[in-house]
Design an enzyme around this catalytic site. Structure first.
Site, PDB file in Angstrom:
ATOM      1  N   GLY A 412       0.795  -1.217   0.000  1.00 28.69           N
ATOM      2  CA  GLY A 412       0.000   0.000   0.000  1.00 28.69           C
ATOM      3  C   GLY A 412       0.832   1.274   0.000  1.00 28.69           C
ATOM      4  N   GLU A 413       0.252   2.343  -0.541  1.00 31.00           N
ATOM      5  CA  GLU A 413       0.875   3.673  -0.627  1.00 31.00           C
ATOM      6  C   GLU A 413       2.230   3.629  -1.329  1.00 31.00           C
ATOM      7  OE1 GLU A 413       0.579   6.432   2.532  1.00 31.00           O
ATOM      8  OE2 GLU A 413      -1.292   5.643   3.293  1.00 31.00           O
ATOM      9  N   GLY A 414       2.280   2.830  -2.381  1.00 30.11           N
ATOM     10  CA  GLY A 414       3.508   2.675  -3.156  1.00 30.11           C
ATOM     11  C   GLY A 414       4.194   1.375  -2.804  1.00 30.11           C
TER      12      GLY A 414
END
Length: 597
Positions: A412-414
């Site tokens: 998540g988030e990259g």
């Protein structure tokens, strides 16, 4: 120029437009790649001002009491839902609007103070910490950063109390870590009064419970056939908003409402454009910087829980007439968890302080924090799981849930692999441009180029012959500081050598990029640990603390980090990369697992 080269040049141009459009002051991480130690970014170790610390302590006491009485992480996991009563309680404590200005009903806390709040929630329940992160750290963060006064006045009062909830909608089938590949379309109406949005979003945390969603969509660029990403404030009551899947069943963080929705000819007023039209990627990446910082705080809290659980079990569980804490292999795991938790907290605090101080370019540092803390937490959970043995596998202990919950963190988030290459490539750009200046001047000399090449040559030579100074104040840390400075010098030399050896092909050499990024992350982590340790020693001395605090975990981290850095740098020239790629190619071209049998 062939088609492949043209595509490469297009990718480079897009990346440079996206990542290097803003201020390019030399921050700490970029300084490492240049062979510099930008001391004022990381030293002295940041502290929350006394007045806000008092308010924070009161808030944390109130939050702990509420969580102890009302937060049941196991029940949230079983029911796959965070009760509205918990959300309302978090709103009353101020958690859902912690950094929002007081004029809009928020608490006005700094990012450092907010991280302490998220750490406390992260200790107990990953679902709840992810929910808060999705609502506050990225959901309404775009509104806080890029909203007009009218937009803030309209939306924030109900969002900061939790009466309404926010979400951040970037991910699509073709756009995840590749944020620039958003396909949702936003077509302006003929009279210019609104935009018509069409497309689908998926894996959106809080989608089914949000009252306001920050949605990324492509808008036409005036005067051309190109499009650019813009940010829009969308509400689910707009005609054409269709919730395709309210709660997508998943392995972990089950309490979060992760959904999939479609926009079918949704008319969004032009007043709901967030930030400049066509600058949605800047909005998204800036918001993710904030989210990755609180991400680090949540992981730090969970790592501290791992340490508490490990100590408790090692001191009570007996095997072979000894408690587990007497066995060296168990001690090794506990020590490693303690060292990593100390470093994770230090990195989170230092990175949050960049935001609070108004520094402008900390994208590399937030990426480092996200990758480092999520990888370390996964190892912490694995270690404490092993200490508990078979009992950890059963659902009456929190460890199997913690393991399920933690796995998403590296995605998540990259995704960590994407961020790892990002760290290496963006970091190497500075010295790479200087080498290019020198090379271009040698190929095509000119008076203008000569002066630029001279400056670039001086910069590269200066970094090569000068070991940077790491200015600690505590005498007992001088040896560690000298060793860190020496490693930064070695890192710079290794980066220079790689750039000279491989030149442009280095853009595709991800195994080499990984070692460079890992070395840079450990250099940043070690710096934060050294800064924190220096601050604690100085603070203890000023307060007349005669008893020397235990710094063994910090000392262990520095020792292990320095050793890892040396290993990463050695691996740049002594590795099995060709064999790895050959084995992978064999498997991929055969289309089966025959070669592995």
């Amino acid at each position: 120029m062939n088609k492949l080269d043209a595509q490469r040049q297009k990718e480079i141009q897009q990346a440079e437009e996206l990542l290097f459009a803003g201020p390019q002051a030399l921050g700490f991480a970029k300084g490492l790649f240049q062979g510099h130690f930008v001391a004022d970014w990381v030293m002295p170790y940041p502290r929350i001002p006394a007045a806000q610390q008092t308010e924070l302590d009161e808030t944390l006491a109130e939050l702990r009491k509420f969580l102890d009485e009302h937060l049941d992480a196991a029940e949230i996991d079983r029911q796959a839902d965070i009760p509205r009563s918990v959300i309302d309680g978090l709103g009353r404590v101020g958690v859902l609007g912690m950094t929002a200005p007081k004029e809009y009903g928020g608490r006005g806390f700094s990012q450092m103070a907010n991280c302490k709040v998220l750490e406390e929630i992260g200790k107990r329940c990953a679902s709840t910490s992810v929910f808060v992160n999705a609502h506050h750290s990225i959901g309404i963060r775009a509104l806080l950063l890029f909203g007009t006064h009218e937009q803030k006045r309209k939306w924030l009062p109900k969002l900061v109390t939790g009466e309404q909830l926010g979400a951040f909608a970037l991910t699509e089938r073709e756009a995840g870590s590749d944020a620039a590949n958003v396909q949702m379309q936003a077509r302006p109406s003929e009279d210019g009064s609104h935009f018509i949005l069409n497309g689908e979003k998926r894996y959106i945390t809080n989608a089914a419970i949000a009252h306001e969603l920050t949605v990324m969509a492509r808008t036409p660029v005036p005067g051309s056939d190109k499009t650019a990403v813009s940010a829009f404030l969308v509400t689910p009551d707009m005609p054409g908003f269709e919730m395709l899947e309210q709660r997508m069943p998943k392995m972990g963080i089950r309490g979060t409402a992760t959904g999939r929705f479609a926009l079918r000819d949704v008319k969004v007023p032009k007043e709901n454009v967030l930030g400049p039209l066509g600058k949605g990627l800047k909005v998204a990446l800036t918001v993710l910087d904030f989210g990755r910082t609180t991400f680090g705080a949540c992981c730090t809290g969970a790592a501290k829980t791992c340490l508490e659980l490990a100590i408790q079990h090692a001191n009570t569980r007996k095997q072979f007439d000894k408690t587990l804490g007497n066995f060296h292999l168990v001690k090794k795991k506990i020590a490693r968890i303690a060292a990593d938790a100390y470093a994770m907290e230090a990195m989170t605090t230092v990175t949050a302080a960049f935001i609070d101080r108004g520094l402008e370019d900390y994208m590399l540092e937030t990426a480092m924090l996200k990758v480092f803390t999520t990888e370390r937490l996964w190892e912490c959970i694995n270690d404490v799981f092993q200490i508990y043995g078979g009992s950890a596998y059963f659902v009456d202990l929190p460890l199997e849930r913690m393991m399920r919950d933690a796995r998403i963190n590296q995605i998540g988030e990259g995704a960590n692999e994407v961020l790892t290459s990002f760290i290496a490539l963006v970091g190497m750009r500075g010295p790479g441009m200087e080498f290019k200046e020198i090379y271009d001047t040698m190929m095509k000399p000119s008076r203008d180029r000569m002066s630029k090449a001279w400056a670039a040559g001086k910069s590269r030579l200066g970094a090569t012959i000068r070991v940077p100074d790491v200015p600690v104040r505590s005498e007992q840390l001088r040896a560690d500081a000298r060793q860190l400075g020496r490693l930064i010098w070695r890192f710079n030399v290794a980066v220079n050598r790689a750039l000279i050896t491989y030149r442009e092909p280095i853009l595709d050499m991800q195994l080499l990029q990984e070692r460079i990024a890992n070395a840079a992350m450990d250099l940043f982590a070690s710096t934060c640990v050294l800064s924190r340790l220096d601050g604690e020693i100085q603070f203890g001395g000023r307060n007349g603390n005669a008893a020397s605090p235990d710094h063994s975990a910090a000392d262990l981290f520095l020792r292990q980090s320095f050793r890892r850095i040396r290993g990463f740098l050695a691996g740049l020239t002594d590795n099995d990369d060709k064999a790895v790629l050959a084995a992978a190619k064999s498997c991929l071209t055969s289309g089966s697992a025959k070669t592995a049998a």
